[in-house]
Design an enzyme around this catalytic site. Sequence first.
Site, short mmCIF file in Angstrom:
data_model
loop_
_atom_site.label_atom_id
_atom_site.label_comp_id
_atom_site.label_asym_id
_atom_site.label_seq_id
_atom_site.Cartn_x
_atom_site.Cartn_y
_atom_site.Cartn_z
N GLU A 39 -8.86 1.02 0.38
CA GLU A 39 -8.02 -0.15 0.65
C GLU A 39 -6.95 0.22 1.66
O GLU A 39 -6.08 1.05 1.37
CB GLU A 39 -7.37 -0.65 -0.65
CG GLU A 39 -6.44 -1.83 -0.43
CD GLU A 39 -5.68 -2.23 -1.70
OE1 GLU A 39 -4.59 -2.82 -1.57
OE2 GLU A 39 -6.17 -1.93 -2.81
N ARG A 43 0.77 -2.72 5.83
CA ARG A 43 2.21 -2.49 5.75
C ARG A 43 2.78 -1.79 6.97
O ARG A 43 3.94 -1.39 6.97
CB ARG A 43 2.54 -1.67 4.49
CG ARG A 43 2.10 -2.33 3.19
CD ARG A 43 2.41 -1.45 2.00
NE ARG A 43 1.80 -1.94 0.78
CZ ARG A 43 1.76 -1.27 -0.37
NH1 ARG A 43 2.31 -0.08 -0.44
NH2 ARG A 43 1.18 -1.79 -1.44
N THR A 67 -2.47 -5.80 0.60
CA THR A 67 -1.19 -6.43 0.94
C THR A 67 -1.42 -7.62 1.87
O THR A 67 -0.68 -7.83 2.82
CB THR A 67 -0.20 -5.42 1.57
OG1 THR A 67 -0.32 -4.15 0.93
CG2 THR A 67 1.22 -5.90 1.39
N LYS A 127 -6.41 -8.32 -9.65
CA LYS A 127 -5.57 -7.12 -9.60
C LYS A 127 -4.40 -7.31 -10.57
O LYS A 127 -3.80 -8.38 -10.61
CB LYS A 127 -5.06 -6.92 -8.17
CG LYS A 127 -4.04 -5.82 -7.96
CD LYS A 127 -3.61 -5.83 -6.48
CE LYS A 127 -2.54 -4.80 -6.19
NZ LYS A 127 -2.14 -4.82 -4.77
#
Length: 210
Positions: A39, A43, A67, A127
């Site tokens: 993953e 960011r 994210t 999640k």
Amino acid sequence: MLAEKLNNTPVVPLVQADDPEVALKTVAALQAGGLDIIEVVLRTDAALSCLEAIAKEASGAIVGAGTVLSESQAKEAVKHGAKFIVSPGLNDDVVKFCQAHKLEVFPGVVTPSEVQRAWNLGLRTVKFFPAGLSGGAPMLKALSSVFRGMKFMPTGGVSTDNLKDFLAIPSVIACGGSWLTPAKEIEAGNFGAVTELASEAVKLAAEVRK
């Protein structure tokens, strides 16, 4: 394929990088330790470039974007090679985009109401984030007792110390975490440490999921 791989190796490392070359070295180190599902968290300014480099050059890796906060980010991530999408929260637009394009999506949830909303959207895997600050394994057990058909991927606060506790919960499909890619070691070029952490996680997972 993703579900099958998660069943065999239920650990998803998070990769945060601002240099595609460093990202590729990090992924190579993770793969050397037995982890192929990656993953890449969005960011950094170069996150999409790192994602694309991994998607094109890391043979055998299944790479997704984490994210992801909006549908537009999801679209960009897919353009750059993402095979699955992970979000910190539950965004209907992101979920519907992924469903329309038959992409696995793992939105973040914490409360029973959020899990219920995810269920209503047709999701059966979510999640659990931030896992460590939201009740950890006991909270997951409580949610699992009422949402019996839901699978969870705890992330945030997962570590070597509690990985087995999470994976021992039948509803946990996998655990995600950045403990596998410590920034200090990567900045120092010590990718062997990443491989060691990945190998340890694979071993711990195997002890639970025999």
